[in-house]
Design a protein around this motif. Structure first.
Motif, mmCIF file in Angstrom:
data_model
loop_
_atom_site.group_PDB
_atom_site.id
_atom_site.type_symbol
_atom_site.label_atom_id
_atom_site.label_comp_id
_atom_site.label_asym_id
_atom_site.label_seq_id
_atom_site.Cartn_x
_atom_site.Cartn_y
_atom_site.Cartn_z
ATOM 1 N N UNK A 1 54.512 72.478 31.549
ATOM 2 C CA UNK A 1 55.273 71.870 32.948
ATOM 3 C C UNK A 1 56.543 71.922 32.422
ATOM 4 N N UNK A 2 57.264 71.472 33.798
ATOM 5 C CA UNK A 2 58.542 71.208 34.059
ATOM 6 C C UNK A 2 58.381 69.973 35.384
ATOM 7 N N UNK A 3 58.716 69.010 35.170
ATOM 8 C CA UNK A 3 59.021 67.612 35.814
ATOM 9 C C UNK A 3 60.317 67.538 36.227
ATOM 10 N N UNK A 4 60.891 67.026 37.568
ATOM 11 C CA UNK A 4 61.583 65.573 37.627
ATOM 12 C C UNK A 4 61.094 64.270 38.131
ATOM 13 N N UNK A 5 61.094 63.734 37.479
ATOM 14 C CA UNK A 5 60.303 62.124 37.605
ATOM 15 C C UNK A 5 61.210 61.185 38.592
ATOM 16 N N UNK A 6 60.724 59.716 39.074
ATOM 17 C CA UNK A 6 61.231 59.860 40.195
ATOM 18 C C UNK A 6 62.516 59.553 39.797
ATOM 19 N N UNK A 7 63.130 59.324 38.933
ATOM 20 C CA UNK A 7 64.626 58.844 38.905
ATOM 21 C C UNK A 7 65.068 60.005 38.782
ATOM 22 N N UNK A 8 64.744 61.100 38.452
ATOM 23 C CA UNK A 8 65.749 62.200 38.504
ATOM 24 C C UNK A 8 66.327 62.876 37.519
ATOM 25 N N UNK A 9 65.026 62.321 36.456
ATOM 26 C CA UNK A 9 64.697 63.691 34.958
ATOM 27 C C UNK A 9 64.107 64.732 34.760
ATOM 28 N N UNK A 10 65.077 65.886 34.564
ATOM 29 C CA UNK A 10 64.044 66.636 34.095
ATOM 30 C C UNK A 10 63.136 66.429 32.801
ATOM 31 N N UNK A 11 61.703 66.950 32.927
ATOM 32 C CA UNK A 11 61.438 66.611 31.249
ATOM 33 C C UNK A 11 60.724 67.854 31.483
ATOM 34 N N UNK A 12 60.212 68.554 30.141
ATOM 35 C CA UNK A 12 58.887 69.498 30.163
ATOM 36 C C UNK A 12 58.143 69.090 29.117
ATOM 37 N N UNK A 13 57.290 69.443 29.886
ATOM 38 C CA UNK A 13 55.902 68.558 28.933
ATOM 39 C C UNK A 13 54.674 70.435 28.347
ATOM 40 N N UNK A 14 54.891 70.270 27.361
ATOM 41 C CA UNK A 14 54.048 70.736 26.525
ATOM 42 C C UNK A 14 53.217 70.396 25.416
ATOM 43 N N UNK A 15 51.951 71.240 26.137
ATOM 44 C CA UNK A 15 50.866 71.462 25.244
ATOM 45 C C UNK A 15 51.085 72.289 23.966
ATOM 46 N N UNK A 16 51.462 72.319 22.714
ATOM 47 C CA UNK A 16 51.141 74.176 21.616
ATOM 48 C C UNK A 16 50.398 74.178 21.666
ATOM 49 N N UNK A 17 50.124 75.647 21.279
ATOM 50 C CA UNK A 17 49.046 76.748 20.815
ATOM 51 C C UNK A 17 48.231 75.909 20.026
ATOM 52 N N UNK A 18 49.221 75.736 18.695
ATOM 53 C CA UNK A 18 48.199 75.293 17.862
ATOM 54 C C UNK A 18 47.772 73.525 17.733
ATOM 55 N N UNK A 19 47.960 73.148 19.627
ATOM 56 C CA UNK A 19 47.006 71.972 19.813
ATOM 57 C C UNK A 19 45.841 72.482 20.792
ATOM 58 N N UNK A 20 46.012 73.704 21.128
ATOM 59 C CA UNK A 20 44.654 74.245 21.817
ATOM 60 C C UNK A 20 44.011 74.362 21.711
ATOM 61 N N UNK A 21 42.490 74.157 22.171
ATOM 62 C CA UNK A 21 41.677 74.318 21.477
ATOM 63 C C UNK A 21 40.836 75.291 21.596
#
Length: 114
Positions: free
Chosen positions: A94-114
């Motif tokens: 998922x990709x977000x802009x934090x409240x200050x405007x920074x762009x961050x992509x949050x990732x859960x890699x396939x190897x981490x998924x159950x």
């Protein structure tokens, strides 16, 4: 000459030299790739050095639960740019802009998924 723009090779060299990061190519669904950050041969994040409008770039942060982190980000005032989605060969992102405007992509890699 230092890093001054969207040149991917310059950005990779900058972060290898300055942060002493070990980087690898992370393949994307569209056939491109972004630099991935390794710690002791484990992928912990990545970045996209191609600036978007207004000179921002995307930092990829590993999280345990992308959907939960997106919900928390939304509740904390973030703007959701891309709802959680599965990217084959990578994981859930998922990709977000934090409240200050920074762009961050949050990732859960396939190897981490159950």
């Amino acid at each position: 000459m230092g890093y001054s723009g969207p040149n991917r090779d310059e950005a990779v060299k900058f972060y290898r030299d300055v942060m002493e990061w070990t980087l690898t190519d992370l393949p994307m669904k569209d056939g491109s790739s972004v630099p991935g950050i390794l710690v002791e041969d484990e992928l912990i994040g990545g970045f996209s050095p191609e600036p978007a409008d207004q000179g921002v770039w995307t930092v990829y942060i590993t999280v345990i639960d992308v959907d939960g982190a997106t919900d928390k980000a939304r509740a904390a005032g973030a703007r959701i740019l891309s709802e959680p989605t599965d990217v084959p060969g990578v994981g859930r992102i998922a990709v977000i802009n934090d409240p200050c405007g920074a762009r961050i992509a949050m990732v859960t890699y396939e190897s981490m998924q159950k």
